[in-house]
Design a protein around this motif. Structure first.
Motif, mmCIF file in Angstrom:
data_model
loop_
_atom_site.group_PDB
_atom_site.id
_atom_site.type_symbol
_atom_site.label_atom_id
_atom_site.label_comp_id
_atom_site.label_asym_id
_atom_site.label_seq_id
_atom_site.Cartn_x
_atom_site.Cartn_y
_atom_site.Cartn_z
ATOM 1 N N ARG A 49 -11.740 9.215 0.608
ATOM 2 C CA ARG A 49 -10.515 9.338 1.416
ATOM 3 C C ARG A 49 -9.999 7.958 1.806
ATOM 4 O O ARG A 49 -8.794 7.715 1.833
ATOM 5 N N MET A 50 -10.907 7.025 2.107
ATOM 6 C CA MET A 50 -10.485 5.659 2.431
ATOM 7 C C MET A 50 -9.807 5.019 1.239
ATOM 8 O O MET A 50 -8.792 4.343 1.383
ATOM 9 N N ARG A 51 -10.349 5.226 0.038
ATOM 10 C CA ARG A 51 -9.731 4.664 -1.169
ATOM 11 C C ARG A 51 -8.344 5.248 -1.392
ATOM 12 O O ARG A 51 -7.412 4.534 -1.734
ATOM 13 N N ALA A 52 -8.192 6.555 -1.191
ATOM 14 C CA ALA A 52 -6.891 7.197 -1.368
ATOM 15 C C ALA A 52 -5.888 6.650 -0.348
ATOM 16 O O ALA A 52 -4.733 6.370 -0.687
ATOM 17 N N SER A 53 -6.334 6.472 0.881
ATOM 18 C CA SER A 53 -5.454 5.926 1.921
ATOM 19 C C SER A 53 -5.052 4.496 1.591
ATOM 20 O O SER A 53 -3.903 4.101 1.788
ATOM 21 N N ALA A 54 -5.997 3.717 1.108
ATOM 22 C CA ALA A 54 -5.699 2.334 0.730
ATOM 23 C C ALA A 54 -4.702 2.293 -0.421
ATOM 24 O O ALA A 54 -3.797 1.449 -0.433
ATOM 25 N N ARG A 55 -4.828 3.190 -1.361
ATOM 26 C CA ARG A 55 -3.886 3.236 -2.492
ATOM 27 C C ARG A 55 -2.472 3.510 -1.997
ATOM 28 O O ARG A 55 -1.518 2.864 -2.430
ATOM 29 N N VAL A 56 -2.325 4.459 -1.066
ATOM 30 C CA VAL A 56 -1.003 4.761 -0.500
ATOM 31 C C VAL A 56 -0.461 3.544 0.237
ATOM 32 O O VAL A 56 0.696 3.145 0.052
ATOM 33 N N LEU A 57 -1.286 2.941 1.068
ATOM 34 C CA LEU A 57 -0.874 1.770 1.833
ATOM 35 C C LEU A 57 -0.429 0.636 0.917
ATOM 36 O O LEU A 57 0.629 0.033 1.113
ATOM 37 N N LEU A 58 -1.221 0.339 -0.108
ATOM 38 C CA LEU A 58 -0.886 -0.770 -0.998
ATOM 39 C C LEU A 58 0.331 -0.469 -1.853
ATOM 40 O O LEU A 58 1.111 -1.369 -2.180
ATOM 41 N N THR A 59 0.538 0.793 -2.216
ATOM 42 C CA THR A 59 1.738 1.169 -2.966
ATOM 43 C C THR A 59 2.975 0.937 -2.115
ATOM 44 O O THR A 59 3.980 0.392 -2.585
ATOM 45 N N ARG A 60 2.901 1.330 -0.842
ATOM 46 C CA ARG A 60 4.033 1.105 0.064
ATOM 47 C C ARG A 60 4.261 -0.378 0.318
ATOM 48 O O ARG A 60 5.399 -0.842 0.399
ATOM 49 N N LEU A 61 3.182 -1.124 0.460
ATOM 50 C CA LEU A 61 3.301 -2.566 0.650
ATOM 51 C C LEU A 61 3.986 -3.207 -0.547
ATOM 52 O O LEU A 61 4.895 -4.024 -0.387
ATOM 53 N N HIS A 62 3.592 -2.830 -1.746
ATOM 54 C CA HIS A 62 4.185 -3.397 -2.957
ATOM 55 C C HIS A 62 5.668 -3.038 -3.067
ATOM 56 O O HIS A 62 6.480 -3.863 -3.480
ATOM 57 N N ALA A 63 6.026 -1.817 -2.692
ATOM 58 C CA ALA A 63 7.432 -1.406 -2.743
ATOM 59 C C ALA A 63 8.267 -2.217 -1.749
ATOM 60 O O ALA A 63 9.401 -2.592 -2.045
ATOM 61 N N ALA A 64 7.710 -2.492 -0.578
ATOM 62 C CA ALA A 64 8.441 -3.225 0.450
ATOM 63 C C ALA A 64 8.445 -4.732 0.213
ATOM 64 O O ALA A 64 9.407 -5.418 0.550
ATOM 65 N N CYS A 65 7.364 -5.250 -0.364
ATOM 66 C CA CYS A 65 7.201 -6.702 -0.542
ATOM 67 C C CYS A 65 6.643 -6.987 -1.930
ATOM 68 O O CYS A 65 5.462 -7.324 -2.072
ATOM 69 N N PRO A 66 7.451 -6.858 -2.978
ATOM 70 C CA PRO A 66 6.926 -7.042 -4.334
ATOM 71 C C PRO A 66 6.422 -8.455 -4.619
ATOM 72 O O PRO A 66 5.682 -8.664 -5.586
ATOM 73 N N GLU A 67 6.781 -9.419 -3.770
ATOM 74 C CA GLU A 67 6.294 -10.782 -3.981
ATOM 75 C C GLU A 67 4.812 -10.930 -3.660
ATOM 76 O O GLU A 67 4.170 -11.895 -4.073
ATOM 77 N N ILE A 68 4.235 -9.988 -2.929
ATOM 78 C CA ILE A 68 2.795 -10.011 -2.642
ATOM 79 C C ILE A 68 2.072 -9.488 -3.882
ATOM 80 O O ILE A 68 2.263 -8.353 -4.291
#
Length: 50
Positions: free
Chosen positions: A15-34
């Motif tokens: 569940r932690m891995r799934a949550s991290a995947r969602v978080l990082l996907t949203r981060l990438h969408a908001a800040c693709p330079e990261i």
């Protein structure tokens, strides 16, 4: 000095891995330079919603 630490998260590992995947996907969408994010289990503060 070596210390043994255990994850004290209330979420099981899959569940932690799934949550991290969602978080990082949203981060990438908001800040693709990261392009690199490093994480560890040292954070021991209060839980928060992303």
């Amino acid at each position: 000095m070596a210390s043994s630490s255990t994850c004290s998260s209330p979420l099981p590992a899959p569940r932690m891995r799934a949550s991290a995947r969602v978080l990082l996907t949203r981060l990438h969408a908001a800040c693709p330079e990261i392009v690199l994010v490093r994480a560890d289990n040292a954070y021991s503060g209060v839980e928060f919603d992303a």
